[in-house]
Design a protein around this motif. Structure first.
Motif, PDB file in Angstrom:
ATOM      1  N   PRO A  98       0.825  -1.212   0.000  1.00  0.00           N
ATOM      2  CA  PRO A  98       0.000   0.000   0.000  1.00  0.00           C
ATOM      3  C   PRO A  98       0.857   1.260   0.000  1.00  0.00           C
ATOM      4  O   PRO A  98       1.804   1.385   0.782  1.00  0.00           O
ATOM      5  CB  PRO A  98      -0.809  -0.118   1.298  1.00  0.00           C
ATOM      6  CG  PRO A  98      -0.801  -1.573   1.628  1.00  0.00           C
ATOM      7  CD  PRO A  98       0.531  -2.090   1.153  1.00  0.00           C
ATOM      8  N   LEU A  99       0.517   2.207  -0.876  1.00  0.00           N
ATOM      9  CA  LEU A  99       1.210   3.493  -0.888  1.00  0.00           C
ATOM     10  C   LEU A  99       1.138   4.151   0.484  1.00  0.00           C
ATOM     11  O   LEU A  99       2.058   4.862   0.896  1.00  0.00           O
ATOM     12  CB  LEU A  99       0.597   4.395  -1.955  1.00  0.00           C
ATOM     13  CG  LEU A  99       1.092   5.845  -2.020  1.00  0.00           C
ATOM     14  CD1 LEU A  99       2.590   5.915  -2.250  1.00  0.00           C
ATOM     15  CD2 LEU A  99       0.327   6.619  -3.091  1.00  0.00           C
ATOM     16  N   ALA A 100       0.045   3.912   1.200  1.00  0.00           N
ATOM     17  CA  ALA A 100      -0.123   4.508   2.530  1.00  0.00           C
ATOM     18  C   ALA A 100       1.029   4.161   3.465  1.00  0.00           C
ATOM     19  O   ALA A 100       1.412   4.964   4.330  1.00  0.00           O
ATOM     20  CB  ALA A 100      -1.444   4.058   3.149  1.00  0.00           C
ATOM     21  N   ASP A 101       1.619   2.974   3.305  1.00  0.00           N
ATOM     22  CA  ASP A 101       2.740   2.583   4.173  1.00  0.00           C
ATOM     23  C   ASP A 101       3.918   3.529   4.013  1.00  0.00           C
ATOM     24  O   ASP A 101       4.581   3.897   4.999  1.00  0.00           O
ATOM     25  CB  ASP A 101       3.181   1.150   3.845  1.00  0.00           C
ATOM     26  CG  ASP A 101       2.170   0.102   4.276  1.00  0.00           C
ATOM     27  OD1 ASP A 101       1.143   0.481   4.886  1.00  0.00           O
ATOM     28  OD2 ASP A 101       2.403  -1.092   4.000  1.00  0.00           O
ATOM     29  N   LEU A 102       4.192   3.926   2.776  1.00  0.00           N
ATOM     30  CA  LEU A 102       5.297   4.851   2.524  1.00  0.00           C
ATOM     31  C   LEU A 102       4.935   6.266   2.961  1.00  0.00           C
ATOM     32  O   LEU A 102       5.763   6.984   3.542  1.00  0.00           O
ATOM     33  CB  LEU A 102       5.656   4.838   1.041  1.00  0.00           C
ATOM     34  CG  LEU A 102       6.812   5.747   0.599  1.00  0.00           C
ATOM     35  CD1 LEU A 102       8.098   5.386   1.330  1.00  0.00           C
ATOM     36  CD2 LEU A 102       7.005   5.680  -0.906  1.00  0.00           C
ATOM     37  N   ILE A 103       3.698   6.655   2.703  1.00  0.00           N
ATOM     38  CA  ILE A 103       3.260   8.005   3.080  1.00  0.00           C
ATOM     39  C   ILE A 103       3.392   8.217   4.587  1.00  0.00           C
ATOM     40  O   ILE A 103       3.872   9.262   5.041  1.00  0.00           O
ATOM     41  CB  ILE A 103       1.812   8.241   2.615  1.00  0.00           C
ATOM     42  CG1 ILE A 103       1.755   8.320   1.080  1.00  0.00           C
ATOM     43  CG2 ILE A 103       1.241   9.515   3.241  1.00  0.00           C
ATOM     44  CD1 ILE A 103       0.354   8.465   0.527  1.00  0.00           C
ATOM     45  N   LYS A 104       2.985   7.250   5.362  1.00  0.00           N
ATOM     46  CA  LYS A 104       3.046   7.399   6.817  1.00  0.00           C
ATOM     47  C   LYS A 104       4.478   7.538   7.318  1.00  0.00           C
ATOM     48  O   LYS A 104       4.734   8.201   8.331  1.00  0.00           O
ATOM     49  CB  LYS A 104       2.347   6.213   7.478  1.00  0.00           C
ATOM     50  CG  LYS A 104       0.839   6.197   7.236  1.00  0.00           C
ATOM     51  CD  LYS A 104       0.192   4.905   7.704  1.00  0.00           C
ATOM     52  CE  LYS A 104      -1.294   4.880   7.355  1.00  0.00           C
ATOM     53  NZ  LYS A 104      -1.937   3.576   7.709  1.00  0.00           N
ATOM     54  N   ARG A 105       5.423   6.952   6.620  1.00  0.00           N
ATOM     55  CA  ARG A 105       6.826   7.040   7.032  1.00  0.00           C
ATOM     56  C   ARG A 105       7.375   8.463   6.914  1.00  0.00           C
ATOM     57  O   ARG A 105       8.249   8.862   7.688  1.00  0.00           O
ATOM     58  CB  ARG A 105       7.682   6.080   6.202  1.00  0.00           C
ATOM     59  CG  ARG A 105       7.475   4.622   6.562  1.00  0.00           C
ATOM     60  CD  ARG A 105       8.069   3.707   5.501  1.00  0.00           C
ATOM     61  NE  ARG A 105       9.510   3.895   5.314  1.00  0.00           N
ATOM     62  CZ  ARG A 105      10.217   3.283   4.367  1.00  0.00           C
ATOM     63  NH1 ARG A 105       9.607   2.470   3.509  1.00  0.00           N
ATOM     64  NH2 ARG A 105      11.519   3.498   4.270  1.00  0.00           N
TER      65      ARG A 105
END
Length: 315
Positions: free
Chosen positions: A143-150
């Motif tokens: 999920p792109l969200a995993d990178l965004i949260k980082r």
């Protein structure tokens, strides 16, 4: 399922460097063969271990041979066969992605940096092209969200902008006096779209690393939008407070909107979007047509993102 064919390889041992070295070894062994330019994009593929995803459709995947030989990637040419024929010149390793803009932790990350903390998943998604054809592809990604949260977006970040590689020496479609598109190819999503669980950063397909012609080594996959929103070979991700420019909207705003959600009720100015031709189900006069689904069949998951929005005006 393709995942059954994946060898039991620890994900930590599958790195961009190991994939690149394997590609180099294979390429060296066939250096004397004619037509080498069309081969490296697929011959260097390495297996990827990935877990099953509940987001997968149960539809039959398109043949790998079709999905890797029929697509749009204008950086390698404008014909459907051009990417497979010309993408062997692309060097997908080493690779880095610059993440900047309205984030607390801007960074330039190598592909290895990006992949180390994530768990790869196999997601079988429908893909609908704005041109009226479709496929079903088993992607491997996270999920792109995993990178965004980082990188911790700031409260002022409302959109995410994406940028593709510009490397004319390796991308023949970027060379010459007359260019089909302005470079770099750019795309964008609202931040809530980017954070949606369906939005995927793909690093593979069909249980292997991405072929060059399909966007190696890292591409976006947004299954409820037309395929051109799923930008390939990403080198930059920026968080901004205003709607970012996108390539096709800049070229023809009346034909290609920012949202580009699959919508059978909103025709392209030059053709209907009510039906589609699934690649592999006949061609020419014998091609089977099937009804196009609203949001490409993902409405139950994403329709709430557009509550109150006029989907005809915001196409």
């Amino acid at each position: 399922m393709l995942i059954r064919n994946a060898p039991d390889i620890p994900r930590s041992e599958i790195t961009p460097k190991s994939v690149y070295l394997q590609r180099r070894q294979i390429m060296a062994g066939i250096a004397g063969l004619a037509g080498l330019a069309v081969l490296p994009a697929q011959l260097g593929a390495a297996p990827l271990a990935a877990k099953r995803s509940p987001f997968s459709t149960d539809e039959t995947p398109t043949r790998k041979a079709d999905a890797t030989s029929y697509n749009n990637f204008y950086e390698f040419g404008t014909d459907k066969a051009d990417p497979a024929a010309n993408a062997g010149s692309l060097k997908p390793a080493p690779w880095s992605v610059k993440i900047d803009g309205l984030v607390a932790k801007p960074a330039t990350l190598t592909l290895d940096d990006i992949l180390k903390p994530v768990t790869l998943e196999e997601r079988i998604y429908r893909l609908r092209c704005v041109e009226g054809w479709s496929m079903v592809i088993p992607w491997v990604g996270f999920p792109l969200a995993d990178l965004i949260k980082r990188v911790e977006p700031l409260g002022s970040a409302k959109y995410v902008a994406f940028e593709t590689l510009v490397r004319p020496g390796e991308m023949p479609g970027q060379r010459g006096l007359f260019q089909p598109l302005p470079w770099p190819y750019v795309e964008g999503l609202r931040l809530d779209e980017a954070l949606h669980p369906l939005t995927l950063l793909a690093t593979g397909m069909y249980g292997e690393t991405l072929p060059n012609q399909n966007g190696a080594p890292l591409r976006l996959v947004v299954p409820w939008k037309y395929g051109f929103k799923s930008i390939k070979s990403i080198v930059r991700i920026s968080f901004v407070d205003k709607q970012p420019p996108t390539t096709w909207q800049a070229l023809a705003e009346e034909e290609y909107g920012f949202y580009s959600n699959v919508n059978p009720e909103v025709d392209h100015p030059r053709w209907s979007q009510a039906t589609e031709r699934r690649i592999g189900e006949g061609s020419g006069l014998f091609a089977k047509r099937r009804p196009t689904l609203m949001f490409n069949g993902y409405g139950d998951q994403v329709a709430q993102l557009y509550a109150g929005l006029d989907l005809r005006a915001n196409y």
